[in-house]
Structures are given as C-alpha cells and as structure tokens.
Design an enzyme around this catalytic site. Sequence first.
Site, PDB file in Angstrom:
ATOM      1  N   CYS A 117      37.822  45.957  45.543  1.00 23.37           N
ATOM      2  CA  CYS A 117      38.793  47.026  45.339  1.00 23.37           C
ATOM      3  C   CYS A 117      38.293  48.005  44.275  1.00 23.37           C
ATOM      4  CB  CYS A 117      40.131  46.430  44.907  1.00 23.37           C
ATOM      5  SG  CYS A 117      41.463  47.652  44.717  1.00 23.37           S
ATOM      6  N   HIS A 173      42.287  41.131  44.890  1.00 22.50           N
ATOM      7  CA  HIS A 173      42.819  40.697  43.593  1.00 22.50           C
ATOM      8  C   HIS A 173      44.336  40.761  43.596  1.00 22.50           C
ATOM      9  CE1 HIS A 173      43.920  44.726  41.897  1.00 22.50           C
ATOM     10  NE2 HIS A 173      43.027  45.129  42.774  1.00 22.50           N
TER      11      HIS A 173
END
Length: 209
Positions: free
Chosen positions: A41, A97
């Site tokens: 990300c 995450h």
Amino acid sequence: MDVKQIFKNNHSWIAKQLQSDENYFEKLAEGQSPEFLYVGCSDSRVSAEELMGLQPGQVFVHRNIANMVPNTDLNSMSVINYAVVHLKVNHIVVCGHYGCGGVLAAMQQSDLGILNPWLRNIRDVYRIHRKELNSITNEGERYKRLVELNVQEQCINIIKTAEVQKANSERNLKVYGWIFDIHTGTLIDLKIDFDEILKDIKAIYKIVT
C-alpha cells in the site's frame, strides 16, 4: 519538516552508509538482483524494506492505494512482468495492512470521484465474500477481515498471469499474502496456499502448458 531538511537528511544518510561501508554506493551502482517483489500500500506509515528488514537492492517494490493488482492495470502488470521475466524474482508478496484507508473508503457508500473505479476492485472483493463478511457483526473485525480478503484476491490476480504461471513451472516461484499490523509492527502470514489456488484456477485461467 521542510524540503531543505530532506537534503540535510540525505547528506547524513550518505555519511552513515559510507562509514559502515566505504564501497556502499559503488556496490549499489552495480545493479540489482532482488529475490522478492513486494506489492504494498502507498500508506506513508508502511515502508517495505524496513518492515522486512531488507536493504536496498534486495526487494523490488510496487505500491498503490490498498495494494491492488487489477489485471487491467498496465502499471501493475508491467511491474510483475519486469520483476518476474527480467529480474527473475522467486517470491512475490502482497502485503496489506490493518487500518488501510483505501479498504475503509471502499466500505463506505459514497461518491469518491476519480477513486471510484479503483475502489470498485475492493468492492468486488466484498461482493465475492459477502456472505462471510456480512456474518461478522463487529464492524472493526469485518474491516480487518476485508483487508485480509483483499490481499488474498490480489494474490489470486497475480497467480492468473502468464509470467507467474510460467515462472512457477520453471523455477517454482511462489506468491505470498501478508498483513502488516500497524498497531504492533508485526508481519502476519495469511498462509495462502499457492499450489492449491493454482490448481483450482487452472481450469479457467491456465495460460502456460
């Protein structure tokens, strides 16, 4: 923190690297031969090399909002092609995450403009796993589970590609799904069964004989 400070930091970093190895930059300039492709990300709190404990040159990194790998995204597909065919990586990691803003945004019923087509890929993940996700009554736990399922589906998207199927056949390349727990710093292996997924999707997505 301002721009000038960044350049001061750079000078300090150079001095630190040369202090530990006077040939550091000469070695760095020789080229790269990473074992890993990391798809993560863009979140500024998640740094691939640091959380993996690796040095520059050891991991090839691709980052975007919510660690997506849409098969229609030329950027992602080009990265996979270069990493697998030219750099010859043997491990591909998709790392999501907890606390991912992209996944949270996809859970909201709101118009986010240019982000809509990107987040639609995450909403597709929700649609595929709607029964499981809707059975989770705690919203926070449902959010965490969608983060995990999104990683799983991006791994599947990678496994669908010709480059990865060929590299798996030729040199046993593997794909892994991980989660970075931003609250503890822990890397969590989702233990995605690469071989089982590959076997399961071959009937439809098998490209390499």
